[in-house]
Design a protein around this motif. Structure first.
Motif, PDB file in Angstrom:
ATOM      1  N   ALA A 321       0.836  -1.209   0.000  1.00 45.54           N
ATOM      2  CA  ALA A 321       0.000   0.000   0.000  1.00 45.54           C
ATOM      3  C   ALA A 321       0.868   1.255   0.000  1.00 45.54           C
ATOM      4  O   ALA A 321       0.583   2.226  -0.716  1.00 45.54           O
ATOM      5  CB  ALA A 321      -0.929  -0.013   1.215  1.00 45.54           C
ATOM      6  N   ARG A 322       1.923   1.248   0.785  1.00 41.54           N
ATOM      7  CA  ARG A 322       2.843   2.392   0.802  1.00 41.54           C
ATOM      8  C   ARG A 322       3.470   2.618  -0.566  1.00 41.54           C
ATOM      9  O   ARG A 322       3.609   3.764  -1.034  1.00 41.54           O
ATOM     10  CB  ARG A 322       3.935   2.151   1.833  1.00 41.54           C
ATOM     11  CG  ARG A 322       3.522   2.413   3.264  1.00 41.54           C
ATOM     12  CD  ARG A 322       4.601   1.969   4.234  1.00 41.54           C
ATOM     13  NE  ARG A 322       4.426   2.538   5.565  1.00 41.54           N
ATOM     14  CZ  ARG A 322       5.031   2.094   6.656  1.00 41.54           C
ATOM     15  NH1 ARG A 322       5.873   1.061   6.557  1.00 41.54           N
ATOM     16  NH2 ARG A 322       4.821   2.663   7.827  1.00 41.54           N
ATOM     17  N   ASP A 323       3.879   1.521  -1.214  1.00 44.06           N
ATOM     18  CA  ASP A 323       4.499   1.650  -2.535  1.00 44.06           C
ATOM     19  C   ASP A 323       3.502   2.182  -3.562  1.00 44.06           C
ATOM     20  O   ASP A 323       3.864   2.985  -4.440  1.00 44.06           O
ATOM     21  CB  ASP A 323       5.053   0.296  -2.983  1.00 44.06           C
ATOM     22  CG  ASP A 323       6.301  -0.110  -2.204  1.00 44.06           C
ATOM     23  OD1 ASP A 323       6.890   0.768  -1.533  1.00 44.06           O
ATOM     24  OD2 ASP A 323       6.684  -1.292  -2.262  1.00 44.06           O
ATOM     25  N   ILE A 324       2.251   1.722  -3.463  1.00 42.39           N
ATOM     26  CA  ILE A 324       1.225   2.214  -4.387  1.00 42.39           C
ATOM     27  C   ILE A 324       1.079   3.731  -4.249  1.00 42.39           C
ATOM     28  O   ILE A 324       1.054   4.478  -5.240  1.00 42.39           O
ATOM     29  CB  ILE A 324      -0.133   1.527  -4.116  1.00 42.39           C
ATOM     30  CG1 ILE A 324      -0.076   0.049  -4.506  1.00 42.39           C
ATOM     31  CG2 ILE A 324      -1.265   2.237  -4.872  1.00 42.39           C
ATOM     32  CD1 ILE A 324      -1.312  -0.744  -4.091  1.00 42.39           C
ATOM     33  N   MET A 325       1.010   4.188  -3.010  1.00 38.31           N
ATOM     34  CA  MET A 325       0.775   5.613  -2.777  1.00 38.31           C
ATOM     35  C   MET A 325       1.980   6.471  -3.129  1.00 38.31           C
ATOM     36  O   MET A 325       1.842   7.646  -3.464  1.00 38.31           O
ATOM     37  CB  MET A 325       0.382   5.840  -1.315  1.00 38.31           C
ATOM     38  CG  MET A 325      -0.959   5.229  -0.958  1.00 38.31           C
ATOM     39  SD  MET A 325      -2.245   5.636  -2.166  1.00 38.31           S
ATOM     40  CE  MET A 325      -2.238   7.418  -2.100  1.00 38.31           C
ATOM     41  N   SER A 326       3.192   5.862  -3.068  1.00 40.12           N
ATOM     42  CA  SER A 326       4.394   6.641  -3.408  1.00 40.12           C
ATOM     43  C   SER A 326       4.685   6.618  -4.904  1.00 40.12           C
ATOM     44  O   SER A 326       5.613   7.280  -5.367  1.00 40.12           O
ATOM     45  CB  SER A 326       5.598   6.093  -2.640  1.00 40.12           C
ATOM     46  OG  SER A 326       5.936   4.795  -3.096  1.00 40.12           O
ATOM     47  N   GLY A 327       3.891   5.832  -5.643  1.00 41.37           N
ATOM     48  CA  GLY A 327       4.114   5.723  -7.078  1.00 41.37           C
ATOM     49  C   GLY A 327       5.299   4.855  -7.430  1.00 41.37           C
ATOM     50  O   GLY A 327       5.827   4.927  -8.536  1.00 41.37           O
ATOM     51  N   ALA A 328       5.735   4.010  -6.467  1.00 44.55           N
ATOM     52  CA  ALA A 328       6.896   3.133  -6.700  1.00 44.55           C
ATOM     53  C   ALA A 328       6.478   1.690  -6.470  1.00 44.55           C
ATOM     54  O   ALA A 328       7.009   0.984  -5.608  1.00 44.55           O
ATOM     55  CB  ALA A 328       8.034   3.510  -5.765  1.00 44.55           C
ATOM     56  N   GLU A 329       5.507   1.249  -7.256  1.00 43.22           N
ATOM     57  CA  GLU A 329       4.919  -0.068  -7.031  1.00 43.22           C
ATOM     58  C   GLU A 329       5.901  -1.202  -7.306  1.00 43.22           C
ATOM     59  O   GLU A 329       5.728  -2.305  -6.804  1.00 43.22           O
ATOM     60  CB  GLU A 329       3.655  -0.219  -7.892  1.00 43.22           C
ATOM     61  CG  GLU A 329       2.585   0.798  -7.523  1.00 43.22           C
ATOM     62  CD  GLU A 329       1.326   0.666  -8.356  1.00 43.22           C
ATOM     63  OE1 GLU A 329       0.973  -0.472  -8.703  1.00 43.22           O
ATOM     64  OE2 GLU A 329       0.712   1.703  -8.673  1.00 43.22           O
ATOM     65  N   ARG A 330       6.911  -0.959  -8.097  1.00 43.67           N
ATOM     66  CA  ARG A 330       7.920  -1.984  -8.361  1.00 43.67           C
ATOM     67  C   ARG A 330       9.263  -1.561  -7.795  1.00 43.67           C
ATOM     68  O   ARG A 330      10.297  -1.746  -8.408  1.00 43.67           O
ATOM     69  CB  ARG A 330       8.026  -2.225  -9.867  1.00 43.67           C
ATOM     70  CG  ARG A 330       6.850  -2.983 -10.449  1.00 43.67           C
ATOM     71  CD  ARG A 330       6.761  -4.404  -9.871  1.00 43.67           C
ATOM     72  NE  ARG A 330       8.054  -5.061  -9.898  1.00 43.67           N
ATOM     73  CZ  ARG A 330       8.609  -5.524 -11.025  1.00 43.67           C
ATOM     74  NH1 ARG A 330       7.977  -5.432 -12.166  1.00 43.67           N
ATOM     75  NH2 ARG A 330       9.798  -6.118 -10.986  1.00 43.67           N
ATOM     76  N   ARG A 331       9.230  -0.978  -6.599  1.00 51.20           N
ATOM     77  CA  ARG A 331      10.451  -0.470  -5.976  1.00 51.20           C
ATOM     78  C   ARG A 331      11.477  -1.575  -5.756  1.00 51.20           C
ATOM     79  O   ARG A 331      12.677  -1.385  -5.930  1.00 51.20           O
ATOM     80  CB  ARG A 331      10.096   0.189  -4.640  1.00 51.20           C
ATOM     81  CG  ARG A 331      11.245   0.871  -3.948  1.00 51.20           C
ATOM     82  CD  ARG A 331      10.774   1.525  -2.653  1.00 51.20           C
ATOM     83  NE  ARG A 331      10.238   0.543  -1.729  1.00 51.20           N
ATOM     84  CZ  ARG A 331      10.973  -0.184  -0.889  1.00 51.20           C
ATOM     85  NH1 ARG A 331      12.293  -0.039  -0.878  1.00 51.20           N
ATOM     86  NH2 ARG A 331      10.414  -1.043  -0.067  1.00 51.20           N
TER      87      ARG A 331
END
Length: 440
Positions: A321-331
């Motif tokens: 969820a954090r990655d989705i919101m930061s725009g880094a879903e494939r971090r």
């Protein structure tokens, strides 16, 4: 409350319910930590209509018997698979991935056997597979390997990663009981399944070490290449001899990196009582990881149970969820490395792996018995580190003899034991247990 992230849970068993409880009960603290509203929008279970008295479940807007209703819902961001098993779970996960949804699962067996297909699908669709709960229950280890130890070249991973087997071995040592008796007690207490094969034969541990080795060594480890041996042949006499030798017997999962290949194995292992791993008792798990820069690290906690596993599942949900919101879903790559998901390092055959060995023979108590056995070991170049002869005679005037060897190849021991078992002075099949930590 912040941006809403919708979650759908497939499977409302112990872990599914625990995950819902964790997310619902900790909703305020999660919002403080993340700034997000993580909302369980739907739960699917074939028996969903049997839970009419479950007040927590009634707070979920969508309750269905059809998992595809969750997978096809355009508002669902993260699909959580908690049904276990192979084919159906695989179908649901691949369908969710194909629909561009992130997935969280605790299904170690599925990932160990079909992980290559699932991980490749996730990579191609640009989504994440969260699987912290697949190994070690509530112990953070998957993300530790993928992120916290990313600066290291991982050299070794060793673990007690099945609570049932560790509970049985602990009780055998503490109470002097045989395997079968302790297993019955473990089943009565709910620590062992009605069919305990998966746990006591080492398959569960093998699934987990295959996953950890894949991450740690930046490769794919084919599950069929993992050597597996369970604890059903361990007897109280072996526990007693281990004590005399200053050791304990544990079911260890071991992965080691070499220059050109790796070893990945699960088997009963004799380790010194001074080893930190020897102190892990009962249903607890522990995993040690050795990196070329950080050295040895040790990770300990509850390896199973609804709350521990649910904590790991919820942690993956929050991380995604954090990655989705930061725009880094494939971090972070799905397995922590960016190479193409193919098989890289050959897995060394167990016969080629060097170990010290504990060998227990049941021999006729007569002059020359010990020397006959020793001469066969010498024939194959196996050096004896220590020898013990029990003062207690068995029925038929036989006596157990124990040899602890220096480091030697497994193939040499296998050939020697086969020859020794055919000797007229030997009355039963030789017990062979690998030893770790006595010699470098």
């Amino acid at each position: 409350m912040g941006k809403k992230i919708n979650v759908g849970i497939i499977g409302y068993g112990t872990v599914g319910k625990g995950t819902l409880e964790t997310l619902k009960h900790n909703v305020k603290s999660t919002a403080v930590k993340t700034g997000l509203d993580i909302n369980v929008k739907a739960v699917a279970d074939l028996r969903i209509n049997d839970y009419t008295n479950d007040t927590l479940l009634q707070t979920v807007p969508v309750r269905t018997t059809d998992a595809m209703e969750i997978i096809n819902d355009p508002e669902i961001d993260i699909v959580v698979e908690l049904i276990g098993g192979y084919e159906t779970a695989k179908r649901f996960i691949l369908a969710a991935v194909a629909g561009g949804k992130h997935v969280v699962t605790a299904n170690k067996a599925l990932l160990a056997v079909y992980g290559a297909e699932i991980f490749k699908a996730a990579e191609s669709k640009g989504v994440t597979i969260g699987f912290e709960a697949s190994v070690g229950g509530g112990i953070p280890i998957v993300n530790v390997l993928k992120e916290d130890l990313a600066a290291n070249r991982i050299l070794e991973i060793t673990g007690i990663i099945n609570g049932t087997a560790n509970y049985i071995l602990t009780k055998m040592e503490d109470e002097g009981k045989e395997f079968a008796d302790v297993l019955k007690e473990a089943q009565a207490l709910g620590y062992a399944e009605a069919d305990p094969t998966f746990d006591v034969e080492g398959h569960d541990s093998a699934h987990k070490i295959a996953i950890l080795a894949s991450i740690g060594f930046a490769t794919l480890v084919p599950f069929e290449k993992v050597f597996v041996e369970g604890i059903t042949s361990i007897k109280q006499v072996d526990i007693d001899f281990a004590r005399k030798l200053g050791c304990r017997i544990k079911l260890l999962a071991i992965a080691k990196r070499h220059d050109d290949d790796i070893e990945v194995r699960v088997h009963p292992t004799m380790i010194p009582v001074t080893d930190l791993m020897a102190q892990v008792s009962g249903v607890f798990n522990a995993i040690s990881v050795k990196g070329n820069k950080v050295g040895d690290t040790f990770h300990y906690g509850r390896g199973a149970g609804g709350e521990a596993t649910s904590s790991a599942v919820a942690g993956d949900i929050i991380g995604i969820a954090r990655d989705i919101m930061s725009g880094a879903e494939r971090r972070v790559p799905v397995l922590g490395f960016t190479k193409e998901l193919t098989y890289y390092y050959p897995v060394r055959d167990i016969k080629e792996i060097q170990s010290s060995f504990y060998l227990r023979f049941l021999a006729v108590d007569e002059p020359g018995s010990l020397s006959k056995i020793a001469s066969v070991l010498a024939k194959y170049g196996i050096s004896i580190y220590q020898a013990i002869q029990s003062s207690k005679q068995s029925s038929g005037e036989t006596v157990p003899l124990v040899f602890m060897t220096h480091l030697t190849e497994g193939s040499k021991v296998m050939h020697a034991v086969n020859e020794i078992n055919s000797l007229s002075v030997v009355r039963d099949k030789t017990v062979v247990i690998r030893v770790e930590g006595l010699e470098d």
